[in-house]
Write a protein that holds these residues in place. Sequence first.
Motif, PDB file in Angstrom:
ATOM      1  N   GLY A   1      89.821  33.452 -67.776  1.00 23.03           N
ATOM      2  CA  GLY A   1      90.361  34.807 -67.751  1.00 23.03           C
ATOM      3  C   GLY A   1      90.540  35.350 -66.347  1.00 23.03           C
ATOM      4  O   GLY A   1      91.463  36.132 -66.092  1.00 23.03           O
ATOM      5  N   THR A   2      89.682  34.939 -65.433  1.00 24.16           N
ATOM      6  CA  THR A   2      89.813  35.405 -64.043  1.00 24.16           C
ATOM      7  C   THR A   2      91.084  34.865 -63.394  1.00 24.16           C
ATOM      8  O   THR A   2      91.621  35.492 -62.489  1.00 24.16           O
ATOM      9  CB  THR A   2      88.589  35.012 -63.181  1.00 24.16           C
ATOM     10  OG1 THR A   2      88.509  33.592 -63.077  1.00 24.16           O
ATOM     11  CG2 THR A   2      87.304  35.589 -63.750  1.00 24.16           C
ATOM     12  N   TYR A   3      91.566  33.717 -63.867  1.00 24.08           N
ATOM     13  CA  TYR A   3      92.836  33.174 -63.352  1.00 24.08           C
ATOM     14  C   TYR A   3      94.009  34.005 -63.871  1.00 24.08           C
ATOM     15  O   TYR A   3      94.934  34.317 -63.122  1.00 24.08           O
ATOM     16  CB  TYR A   3      93.025  31.716 -63.761  1.00 24.08           C
ATOM     17  CG  TYR A   3      91.955  30.770 -63.272  1.00 24.08           C
ATOM     18  CD1 TYR A   3      91.272  30.989 -62.091  1.00 24.08           C
ATOM     19  CD2 TYR A   3      91.636  29.640 -64.011  1.00 24.08           C
ATOM     20  CE1 TYR A   3      90.298  30.108 -61.647  1.00 24.08           C
ATOM     21  CE2 TYR A   3      90.673  28.743 -63.575  1.00 24.08           C
ATOM     22  CZ  TYR A   3      90.009  28.989 -62.391  1.00 24.08           C
ATOM     23  OH  TYR A   3      89.045  28.107 -61.968  1.00 24.08           O
ATOM     24  N   GLU A   4      93.965  34.351 -65.160  1.00 21.66           N
ATOM     25  CA  GLU A   4      95.052  35.149 -65.728  1.00 21.66           C
ATOM     26  C   GLU A   4      95.108  36.536 -65.094  1.00 21.66           C
ATOM     27  O   GLU A   4      96.194  37.083 -64.905  1.00 21.66           O
ATOM     28  CB  GLU A   4      94.903  35.281 -67.245  1.00 21.66           C
ATOM     29  CG  GLU A   4      95.344  34.063 -68.001  1.00 21.66           C
ATOM     30  CD  GLU A   4      95.438  34.288 -69.499  1.00 21.66           C
ATOM     31  OE1 GLU A   4      95.313  35.451 -69.971  1.00 21.66           O
ATOM     32  OE2 GLU A   4      95.624  33.283 -70.211  1.00 21.66           O
ATOM     33  N   ARG A   5      93.957  37.104 -64.793  1.00 23.71           N
ATOM     34  CA  ARG A   5      93.914  38.432 -64.161  1.00 23.71           C
ATOM     35  C   ARG A   5      94.150  38.341 -62.649  1.00 23.71           C
ATOM     36  O   ARG A   5      94.178  39.367 -61.968  1.00 23.71           O
ATOM     37  CB  ARG A   5      92.575  39.105 -64.450  1.00 23.71           C
ATOM     38  CG  ARG A   5      92.381  39.463 -65.909  1.00 23.71           C
ATOM     39  CD  ARG A   5      91.114  40.277 -66.137  1.00 23.71           C
ATOM     40  NE  ARG A   5      89.899  39.601 -65.724  1.00 23.71           N
ATOM     41  CZ  ARG A   5      89.199  38.749 -66.478  1.00 23.71           C
ATOM     42  NH1 ARG A   5      89.613  38.460 -67.700  1.00 23.71           N
ATOM     43  NH2 ARG A   5      88.095  38.176 -66.024  1.00 23.71           N
ATOM     44  N   GLU A   6      94.289  37.127 -62.153  1.00 23.39           N
ATOM     45  CA  GLU A   6      94.491  36.850 -60.724  1.00 23.39           C
ATOM     46  C   GLU A   6      93.365  37.422 -59.874  1.00 23.39           C
ATOM     47  O   GLU A   6      93.558  37.837 -58.737  1.00 23.39           O
ATOM     48  CB  GLU A   6      95.868  37.334 -60.264  1.00 23.39           C
ATOM     49  CG  GLU A   6      96.990  36.588 -60.955  1.00 23.39           C
ATOM     50  CD  GLU A   6      98.379  36.917 -60.431  1.00 23.39           C
ATOM     51  OE1 GLU A   6      98.507  37.405 -59.286  1.00 23.39           O
ATOM     52  OE2 GLU A   6      99.344  36.665 -61.176  1.00 23.39           O
TER      53      GLU A   6
ATOM     54  N   LEU B   1     100.374  31.878 -66.762  1.00 23.05           N
ATOM     55  CA  LEU B   1      99.259  31.276 -67.503  1.00 23.05           C
ATOM     56  C   LEU B   1      99.068  31.953 -68.856  1.00 23.05           C
ATOM     57  O   LEU B   1      98.877  31.273 -69.874  1.00 23.05           O
ATOM     58  CB  LEU B   1      97.959  31.394 -66.704  1.00 23.05           C
ATOM     59  CG  LEU B   1      97.715  30.392 -65.610  1.00 23.05           C
ATOM     60  CD1 LEU B   1      96.348  30.651 -64.978  1.00 23.05           C
ATOM     61  CD2 LEU B   1      97.796  28.974 -66.110  1.00 23.05           C
ATOM     62  N   GLU B   2      99.107  33.266 -68.866  1.00 20.39           N
ATOM     63  CA  GLU B   2      98.909  34.000 -70.114  1.00 20.39           C
ATOM     64  C   GLU B   2      99.983  33.628 -71.139  1.00 20.39           C
ATOM     65  O   GLU B   2      99.685  33.365 -72.305  1.00 20.39           O
ATOM     66  CB  GLU B   2      98.928  35.499 -69.855  1.00 20.39           C
ATOM     67  CG  GLU B   2      98.690  36.321 -71.102  1.00 20.39           C
ATOM     68  CD  GLU B   2      98.691  37.823 -70.815  1.00 20.39           C
ATOM     69  OE1 GLU B   2      98.191  38.563 -71.690  1.00 20.39           O
ATOM     70  OE2 GLU B   2      99.175  38.253 -69.750  1.00 20.39           O
ATOM     71  N   ASN B   3     101.238  33.597 -70.707  1.00 16.73           N
ATOM     72  CA  ASN B   3     102.324  33.237 -71.620  1.00 16.73           C
ATOM     73  C   ASN B   3     102.176  31.811 -72.142  1.00 16.73           C
ATOM     74  O   ASN B   3     102.359  31.560 -73.338  1.00 16.73           O
ATOM     75  CB  ASN B   3     103.685  33.403 -70.930  1.00 16.73           C
ATOM     76  CG  ASN B   3     104.096  34.841 -70.840  1.00 16.73           C
ATOM     77  OD1 ASN B   3     103.738  35.654 -71.685  1.00 16.73           O
ATOM     78  ND2 ASN B   3     104.847  35.177 -69.811  1.00 16.73           N
ATOM     79  N   LEU B   4     101.845  30.889 -71.268  1.00 24.41           N
ATOM     80  CA  LEU B   4     101.682  29.497 -71.683  1.00 24.41           C
ATOM     81  C   LEU B   4     100.522  29.361 -72.670  1.00 24.41           C
ATOM     82  O   LEU B   4     100.633  28.673 -73.688  1.00 24.41           O
ATOM     83  CB  LEU B   4     101.458  28.596 -70.466  1.00 24.41           C
ATOM     84  CG  LEU B   4     102.674  28.383 -69.576  1.00 24.41           C
ATOM     85  CD1 LEU B   4     102.257  27.773 -68.244  1.00 24.41           C
ATOM     86  CD2 LEU B   4     103.697  27.502 -70.273  1.00 24.41           C
ATOM     87  N   ARG B   5      99.419  30.027 -72.361  1.00 26.06           N
ATOM     88  CA  ARG B   5      98.238  29.954 -73.239  1.00 26.06           C
ATOM     89  C   ARG B   5      98.549  30.520 -74.620  1.00 26.06           C
ATOM     90  O   ARG B   5      98.243  29.899 -75.645  1.00 26.06           O
ATOM     91  CB  ARG B   5      97.066  30.728 -72.621  1.00 26.06           C
ATOM     92  CG  ARG B   5      95.838  30.771 -73.525  1.00 26.06           C
ATOM     93  CD  ARG B   5      94.724  31.621 -72.938  1.00 26.06           C
ATOM     94  NE  ARG B   5      95.100  32.976 -72.628  1.00 26.06           N
ATOM     95  CZ  ARG B   5      95.226  33.960 -73.535  1.00 26.06           C
ATOM     96  NH1 ARG B   5      95.023  33.724 -74.809  1.00 26.06           N
ATOM     97  NH2 ARG B   5      95.552  35.180 -73.148  1.00 26.06           N
ATOM     98  N   GLU B   6      99.173  31.692 -74.654  1.00 20.62           N
ATOM     99  CA  GLU B   6      99.481  32.307 -75.942  1.00 20.62           C
ATOM    100  C   GLU B   6     100.460  31.462 -76.750  1.00 20.62           C
ATOM    101  O   GLU B   6     100.295  31.288 -77.959  1.00 20.62           O
ATOM    102  CB  GLU B   6     100.029  33.716 -75.731  1.00 20.62           C
ATOM    103  CG  GLU B   6      98.958  34.687 -75.281  1.00 20.62           C
ATOM    104  CD  GLU B   6      99.493  36.072 -74.953  1.00 20.62           C
ATOM    105  OE1 GLU B   6     100.732  36.258 -74.902  1.00 20.62           O
ATOM    106  OE2 GLU B   6      98.659  36.977 -74.745  1.00 20.62           O
ATOM    107  N   ASN B   7     101.471  30.922 -76.085  1.00 19.29           N
ATOM    108  CA  ASN B   7     102.446  30.075 -76.787  1.00 19.29           C
ATOM    109  C   ASN B   7     101.825  28.780 -77.298  1.00 19.29           C
ATOM    110  O   ASN B   7     102.268  28.233 -78.308  1.00 19.29           O
ATOM    111  CB  ASN B   7     103.645  29.759 -75.888  1.00 19.29           C
ATOM    112  CG  ASN B   7     104.554  30.950 -75.721  1.00 19.29           C
ATOM    113  OD1 ASN B   7     104.679  31.775 -76.621  1.00 19.29           O
ATOM    114  ND2 ASN B   7     105.193  31.057 -74.573  1.00 19.29           N
ATOM    115  N   ALA B   8     100.805  28.295 -76.602  1.00 16.04           N
ATOM    116  CA  ALA B   8     100.133  27.063 -77.014  1.00 16.04           C
ATOM    117  C   ALA B   8      99.051  27.330 -78.058  1.00 16.04           C
ATOM    118  O   ALA B   8      98.521  26.398 -78.655  1.00 16.04           O
ATOM    119  CB  ALA B   8      99.530  26.355 -75.796  1.00 16.04           C
TER     120      ALA B   8
END
Length: 133
Positions: free
Chosen positions: A34-39, A8-15
């Motif tokens: 953010g809670t999803y990215e931090r799992e 998710l973090e990579n996809l978000r940053e690339n987008a």
Amino acid sequence: MKGFGFRLENLRENAGYTKTELSKLLGFSPNVYGTYEREERSPSLDTVCKLSEIFNVSVDYLICGKDDSKHNYKDNRFENILQVIQYFKKHGIHSPFIADIDSWNGLPAEAFHDLEKFFYYVVYKYKTNKRNY
């Protein structure tokens, strides 16, 4: 869903999205994404499907990390924009407002959110009406 947050973090940053922007896009309070990215929290299936659409990747890629042909989101987004411009031209709008960069410059975030809401309102209106346009 091992590695889900990292994907998710990579996809978000690339987008080019911020965590807050994605939370709002998904209809959540500012810090939920953010809670999803931090799992720390797992999203519902509905949210995973929305994320899949936003990033133009498969649900399988988000959850399991399995690559697929849809994962080339950068090229797909560019192609999608070109298709939108073609739709405008097909319907007689040869200088679509969407390509008028000078007019977009300086608009506040609220204007973009208003445009998004209006767009989905129009889509809903014409897709739920059975007449052909």
